[in-house]
Design a protein around this motif. Sequence first.
Motif, PDB file in Angstrom:
ATOM      1  N   HIS A  87       0.836  -1.197   0.000  1.00  0.00           N
ATOM      2  CA  HIS A  87       0.000   0.000   0.000  1.00  0.00           C
ATOM      3  C   HIS A  87       0.877   1.255   0.000  1.00  0.00           C
ATOM      4  N   LYS A  88       1.919   1.255   0.821  1.00  0.00           N
ATOM      5  CA  LYS A  88       2.829   2.402   0.869  1.00  0.00           C
ATOM      6  C   LYS A  88       3.530   2.602  -0.474  1.00  0.00           C
ATOM      7  N   TRP A  89       3.952   1.512  -1.096  1.00  0.00           N
ATOM      8  CA  TRP A  89       4.610   1.622  -2.407  1.00  0.00           C
ATOM      9  C   TRP A  89       3.690   2.313  -3.416  1.00  0.00           C
ATOM     10  N   SER A  90       2.373   2.035  -3.316  1.00  0.00           N
ATOM     11  CA  SER A  90       1.433   2.623  -4.283  1.00  0.00           C
ATOM     12  C   SER A  90       1.281   4.126  -4.097  1.00  0.00           C
ATOM     13  N   HIS A  91       1.780   4.651  -2.966  1.00  0.00           N
ATOM     14  CA  HIS A  91       1.718   6.093  -2.717  1.00  0.00           C
ATOM     15  C   HIS A  91       3.064   6.782  -2.911  1.00  0.00           C
ATOM     16  N   GLN A  92       4.128   6.024  -3.050  1.00  0.00           N
ATOM     17  CA  GLN A  92       5.449   6.621  -3.195  1.00  0.00           C
ATOM     18  C   GLN A  92       5.625   7.201  -4.594  1.00  0.00           C
ATOM     19  N   ALA A  93       6.389   8.290  -4.647  1.00  0.00           N
ATOM     20  CA  ALA A  93       6.644   8.928  -5.941  1.00  0.00           C
ATOM     21  C   ALA A  93       7.530   8.051  -6.820  1.00  0.00           C
ATOM     22  N   LYS A  94       8.398   7.264  -6.176  1.00  0.00           N
ATOM     23  CA  LYS A  94       9.308   6.406  -6.938  1.00  0.00           C
ATOM     24  C   LYS A  94       9.501   5.096  -6.197  1.00  0.00           C
ATOM     25  N   GLN A  95       9.315   3.984  -6.900  1.00  0.00           N
ATOM     26  CA  GLN A  95       9.493   2.663  -6.315  1.00  0.00           C
ATOM     27  C   GLN A  95      10.783   2.029  -6.839  1.00  0.00           C
ATOM     28  N   SER A  96      11.200   0.951  -6.192  1.00  0.00           N
ATOM     29  CA  SER A  96      12.379   0.228  -6.661  1.00  0.00           C
ATOM     30  C   SER A  96      12.069  -0.436  -8.002  1.00  0.00           C
ATOM     31  N   PHE A  97      13.098  -0.849  -8.702  1.00  0.00           N
ATOM     32  CA  PHE A  97      12.938  -1.442 -10.030  1.00  0.00           C
ATOM     33  C   PHE A  97      12.026  -2.664  -9.993  1.00  0.00           C
ATOM     34  N   LEU A  98      12.257  -3.573  -9.044  1.00  0.00           N
ATOM     35  CA  LEU A  98      11.475  -4.801  -8.973  1.00  0.00           C
ATOM     36  C   LEU A  98      10.011  -4.514  -8.637  1.00  0.00           C
ATOM     37  N   VAL A  99       9.775  -3.560  -7.741  1.00  0.00           N
ATOM     38  CA  VAL A  99       8.407  -3.202  -7.375  1.00  0.00           C
ATOM     39  C   VAL A  99       7.684  -2.598  -8.572  1.00  0.00           C
TER      40      VAL A  99
END
Length: 277
Positions: free
Chosen positions: A196-208
């Motif tokens: 859920h947090k990843w879906s709100h981040q401006a930039k995620q890691s490559f794998l995500v």
Amino acid sequence: MSKVTSNAAASGGEVIGRDGDPTVRKANAQKLKAGYTKKKRFFECCYLSASTLLWCSNVISCGRYFVFASDANLMQLVWMPLFIIGAMCLADMVSGLAHWGLDTWGTPDTPVFGSFIRSFREHHVDQTAMCKHDFIETNADTTLPLLPVLLLQYLRIWANNTSGNGYVANLHVSNIGLHVFLCTFFVLVAITNEIHKWSHQAKQSFLVRKAMGYGILLSPIAHRKHHKDPFDRSYCITTGWLNPLLDSTNFWRHMESLVTALTGAIPRANDQTMLGK
């Protein structure tokens, strides 16, 4: 004086629109943030650590089965993806039910559940607040309800093995699929808030980013539907696979009608107050 003008005056010059009174939202965001206490942090560390140890032990036992058990075979590995996909669907459904329940009912002062509700209220008044939370604050709450079932799985794995396959743990051809399913389900439930947090981040890691792009994990675009006022749809936040079905069938509205009929509670009443509406 017009309604818009009076609303602007009451909110320090900012117009109150669909997102509510910005000054009320800001004040409530600070209040909810302060609700994260040292005591809660201590207990989070305890049950997150215990859940992690149990889950790792169970996963290692399952992995070793495929190496050391005499009844392990290639066909079992071929079937394992089906158990994993099934676990992903169930985890998505559970994330939706928990998200809907904690978003829709109660207040941060509700006995037992109040500390969990607090984080959901904070998220709506300040959607990016969770991006500042570390791994423990983000994920510990979801591991607490998993503790008893992880312990039960651990005890079943280390019960007496009468299958005759020569493996030290109670894992055999008849139950290995179930335990792979459970291990997958438990870890996805545990990290649901991280996703859920990843879906709100401006930039995620490559794998995500890749996992989101392939539809394996909830994407920012898919989750954006939930954050449209009044936050009453697309509750599933693990994979998001079930959101189209549940939204199109009005599943959540039917559930709310049932709860209101039984209890008289009004859906999202406290959430709307926190938003300054």
